[in-house]
Design an enzyme around this catalytic site. Structure first.
Site, PDB file in Angstrom:
ATOM      1  N   GLY A 286      -3.798  -4.071   8.325  1.00 47.03           N
ATOM      2  CA  GLY A 286      -2.591  -3.392   7.935  1.00 47.03           C
ATOM      3  C   GLY A 286      -1.799  -2.827   9.073  1.00 47.03           C
TER       4      GLY A 286
ATOM      5  N   PHE B 243      -1.528  -0.039  10.153  1.00 50.69           N
ATOM      6  CA  PHE B 243      -2.226   1.002  10.947  1.00 50.69           C
ATOM      7  C   PHE B 243      -3.634   0.476  11.595  1.00 50.69           C
ATOM      8  CE2 PHE B 243       0.192   3.594   7.843  1.00 50.69           C
ATOM      9  CZ  PHE B 243       1.292   3.906   8.810  1.00 50.69           C
ATOM     10  N   SER B 244      -4.248  -0.458  10.890  1.00 47.56           N
ATOM     11  CA  SER B 244      -5.747  -0.500  10.796  1.00 47.56           C
ATOM     12  C   SER B 244      -6.208  -1.977  10.781  1.00 47.56           C
ATOM     13  CB  SER B 244      -6.472   0.387  10.062  1.00 47.56           C
ATOM     14  OG  SER B 244      -5.969  -0.025   8.464  1.00 47.56           O
TER      15      SER B 244
ATOM     16  N   VAL C 166      -9.431  -3.698   8.543  1.00 50.72           N
ATOM     17  CA  VAL C 166     -10.583  -3.319   7.726  1.00 50.72           C
ATOM     18  C   VAL C 166     -11.773  -4.463   7.817  1.00 50.72           C
ATOM     19  CG1 VAL C 166     -11.176  -2.890   5.543  1.00 50.72           C
ATOM     20  CG2 VAL C 166      -8.808  -2.357   6.334  1.00 50.72           C
TER      21      VAL C 166
ATOM     22  N   LYS D 104     -12.689   1.093   7.827  1.00 50.45           N
ATOM     23  CA  LYS D 104     -11.053   1.025   8.068  1.00 50.45           C
ATOM     24  C   LYS D 104     -10.925   1.599   9.729  1.00 50.45           C
ATOM     25  CE  LYS D 104      -6.591   2.102   6.163  1.00 50.45           C
ATOM     26  NZ  LYS D 104      -5.803   2.235   5.212  1.00 50.45           N
TER      27      LYS D 104
ATOM     28  N   ASP E  49       3.158   5.406  -0.610  1.00 50.43           N
ATOM     29  CA  ASP E  49       2.985   3.848  -0.226  1.00 50.43           C
ATOM     30  C   ASP E  49       2.470   2.999  -1.447  1.00 50.43           C
ATOM     31  OD1 ASP E  49       3.635   1.832   1.220  1.00 50.43           O
ATOM     32  OD2 ASP E  49       1.943   1.691   2.792  1.00 50.43           O
TER      33      ASP E  49
HETATM   34  N1  LIG Z   1     -12.220  -0.553   0.674  1.00 50.02           N
HETATM   35  C1  LIG Z   1     -11.782  -1.809   0.954  1.00 50.02           C
HETATM   36  N2  LIG Z   1     -12.398  -2.801   0.398  1.00 50.02           N
HETATM   37  C2  LIG Z   1     -11.833  -4.156   0.586  1.00 50.02           C
HETATM   38  N3  LIG Z   1     -10.889  -4.568   1.025  1.00 50.02           N
HETATM   39  C3  LIG Z   1      -9.961  -3.555   1.596  1.00 50.02           C
HETATM   40  C4  LIG Z   1     -10.363  -2.188   1.570  1.00 50.02           C
HETATM   41  N4  LIG Z   1      -9.669  -1.339   2.094  1.00 50.02           N
HETATM   42  C5  LIG Z   1      -8.433  -2.153   2.608  1.00 50.02           C
HETATM   43  N5  LIG Z   1      -8.982  -3.265   2.306  1.00 50.02           N
HETATM   44  C6  LIG Z   1      -8.069  -4.798   2.626  1.00 50.02           C
HETATM   45  O1  LIG Z   1      -7.424  -4.501   3.870  1.00 50.02           O
HETATM   46  C7  LIG Z   1      -5.886  -4.533   3.494  1.00 50.02           C
HETATM   47  C8  LIG Z   1      -5.459  -3.493   4.646  1.00 50.02           C
HETATM   48  O2  LIG Z   1      -5.793  -2.278   4.063  1.00 50.02           O
HETATM   49  P1  LIG Z   1      -4.998  -0.884   4.046  1.00 50.02           P
HETATM   50  O3  LIG Z   1      -3.662  -0.942   3.252  1.00 50.02           O
HETATM   51  O4  LIG Z   1      -5.463   0.348   3.727  1.00 50.02           O
HETATM   52  O5  LIG Z   1      -4.501  -0.586   5.711  1.00 50.02           O
HETATM   53  P2  LIG Z   1      -3.310  -0.079   6.377  1.00 50.02           P
HETATM   54  O6  LIG Z   1      -3.376   0.137   7.805  1.00 50.02           O
HETATM   55  O7  LIG Z   1      -3.116   1.549   5.969  1.00 50.02           O
HETATM   56  O8  LIG Z   1      -1.978  -0.902   5.728  1.00 50.02           O
HETATM   57  P3  LIG Z   1      -0.573  -0.675   5.458  1.00 50.02           P
HETATM   58  O9  LIG Z   1      -0.325   0.601   5.669  1.00 50.02           O
HETATM   59  O10 LIG Z   1       0.025  -1.587   6.306  1.00 50.02           O
HETATM   60  O11 LIG Z   1      -0.413  -1.232   4.093  1.00 50.02           O
HETATM   61  C9  LIG Z   1      -5.764  -4.007   2.141  1.00 50.02           C
HETATM   62  O12 LIG Z   1      -4.447  -4.808   1.610  1.00 50.02           O
HETATM   63  C10 LIG Z   1      -6.957  -5.073   1.623  1.00 50.02           C
HETATM   64  O13 LIG Z   1      -6.623  -6.173   1.602  1.00 50.02           O
END
Ligand SMILES: Nc1ncnc2c1ncn2[C@@H]1O[C@H](COP(=O)(O)OP(=O)(O)OP(=O)(O)O)[C@@H](O)[C@H]1O
Length: 359
Positions: free
Chosen positions: A12, A14-15, A17, A38, A132
């Site tokens: 994502g 921010f991160s 996973v 994450k 979001d």
């Molecule tokens: N608990 C989980 N189990 C399986 N896959 C996950 C999980 N959490 C996140 N993912 C995968 O990782 C991707 C990115 O996670 P997430 O959206 O939480 O990150 P982020 O850094 O907050 O991204 P953004 O804010 O840009 O959407 C998700 O779209 C999903 O495909």
């Protein structure tokens, strides 16, 4: 908890996973053998820490991804902040739809939407807005049958009280899912989640993101944020509602795409919409049967406005929100231009699913 990082399962803005295996006593007590971790560098972990705080506050809900806690590691010389989440073996709903190349059958759209709306009810009742909501943030779990949960609370915030002045230059979320009040006034409250819900239902049902249904318009030569913001923020236009949806589905989506946030249906109201009345047997109560046996007429009556609805609940919650950018009072035109070209703080524009995320 002892755990070992395995392969990366998602990225994502921010991160990263990863899948992780847990070991030691944790497998027999609190933690499942597979979890999702994450992670982000500690120096840029504010969103992840916010996510931890919000998930803790919201507590257990079967429609919201579960958090098992947090931990720090040092990896390649960098201090890393890790959030331990339940692992969704089905990945995110956006990928699932993209991979299938088409929309979902309506019975699934109804079932998944019902779960998302229940999750939103829980979030809003607890005084938060998700900010979001999109299909990338809806995770699919397979415990004998597919079901979904809302994830990614990195941008979630406390609901603003009615007295608080709106942070005019605040931006969060993803433009394709932004509600008119977000674009025009920087207002990211629970109604904005409902607009994003409408966009999600369009996407589930048609296989295409909202606004992109008008082929060649947003995704073709005219693919730019400015024109999208103008379309969202001005006039009466709303995303096109997929023709493949039933009349109930179309009515449901139309209740989400009310331009005036004050007139838009709440999650609590939508929960009683006939589109969500179908129970596939995986939830308690057999609500479908009971509806069919006597409540159908009552449930089908659409309130004309949010105050006209028997189950309407007003949510007022304490304010605890730090506005990201300084508050400005600007006209919608100035604001839209500002969002696109002259940010007070330059945002992180990252590509996501053919569009950009604004941070
Ligand atoms: N608990 C989980 N189990 C399986 N896959 C996950 C999980 N959490 C996140 N993912 C995968 O990782 C991707 C990115 O996670 P997430 O959206 O939480 O990150 P982020 O850094 O907050 O991204 P953004 O804010 O840009 O959407 C998700 O779209 C999903 O495909």
């Amino acid at each position: 908890m002892e755990w070992i990082r395995r392969e990366t399962i998602g990225h994502g803005s921010f991160s990263t996973v990863s899948l992780a295996t847990t070991s030691g006593s944790s497998t027999t007590t609190l933690f499942p053998p597979l979890i999702a971790v994450k992670s982000s560098g500690v120096v840029c972990s504010a969103a992840l820490m916010n996510e931890r705080y919000v998930l803790d506050y919201l507590g257990d809900s079967s429609e919201i991804v579960r958090c098992f806690g947090e931990g720090k590691t040092v990896e390649n010389g960098e201090e890393v902040y890790n959030l331990f989440l339940e692992y969704a073996s089905g990945g995110n709903l956006a990928d699932r739809i993209k991979n299938s190349g088409e929309g979902l059958p309506e019975f699934e759209v109804r079932r998944f939407t019902r779960s998302i709306v229940k999750g939103l009810c829980h979030i809003h009742k607890n005084g938060f807005s998700h900010c979001d909501l999109k299909l990338e943030n809806v995770l699919v779990f397979d415990d004998g049958y597919d079901h979904v949960k809302i994830s990614d609370f990195g941008l979630a915030k406390r609901t603003r009280s009615s007295e608080e002045v709106v942070g005019g230059a605040e931006i969060r979320g993803t433009p394709l899912y932004m509600a008119p009040e977000c674009v025009n006034h920087g207002e990211f409250e629970s109604p904005a989640d409902i607009w994003a819900l409408g966009c999600s239902v369009v996407e589930m049902s048609s296989g295409k993101t909202a606004w992109c249904l008008d082929e060649g318009d947003m995704m073709g030569s005219n693919n730019n944020v400015m024109s999208l913001m103008v379309r969202i923020g001005s006039g009466d236009e709303v995303p096109r509602i997929p023709v493949e949806l039933s009349e109930e589905g179309k009515d449901f989506v139309s209740k989400c795409f009310v331009k005036d946030a004050a007139e838009r249906w709440t999650a609590q109201m939508l929960l009683d919409h006939p589109f969500l009345a179908v129970d596939d047997g995986h939830e308690s109560g057999g609500s479908y049967l009971s509806l069919r046996c006597g409540e159908e007429d009552e449930a089908s009556v659409s309130p004309r406005n949010p105050f006209d609805f028997p189950g309407w609940n007003s949510v007022h919650s304490p304010v605890n929100e730090s506005v990201r950018f300084s508050s400005l009072v600007r006209s919608p035109e100035e604001r839209i231009s500002g969002l696109v070209s002259e940010m007070i703080v330059v945002p992180d524009w990252s590509v996501s699913c053919d569009w950009v995320n604004v941070r």
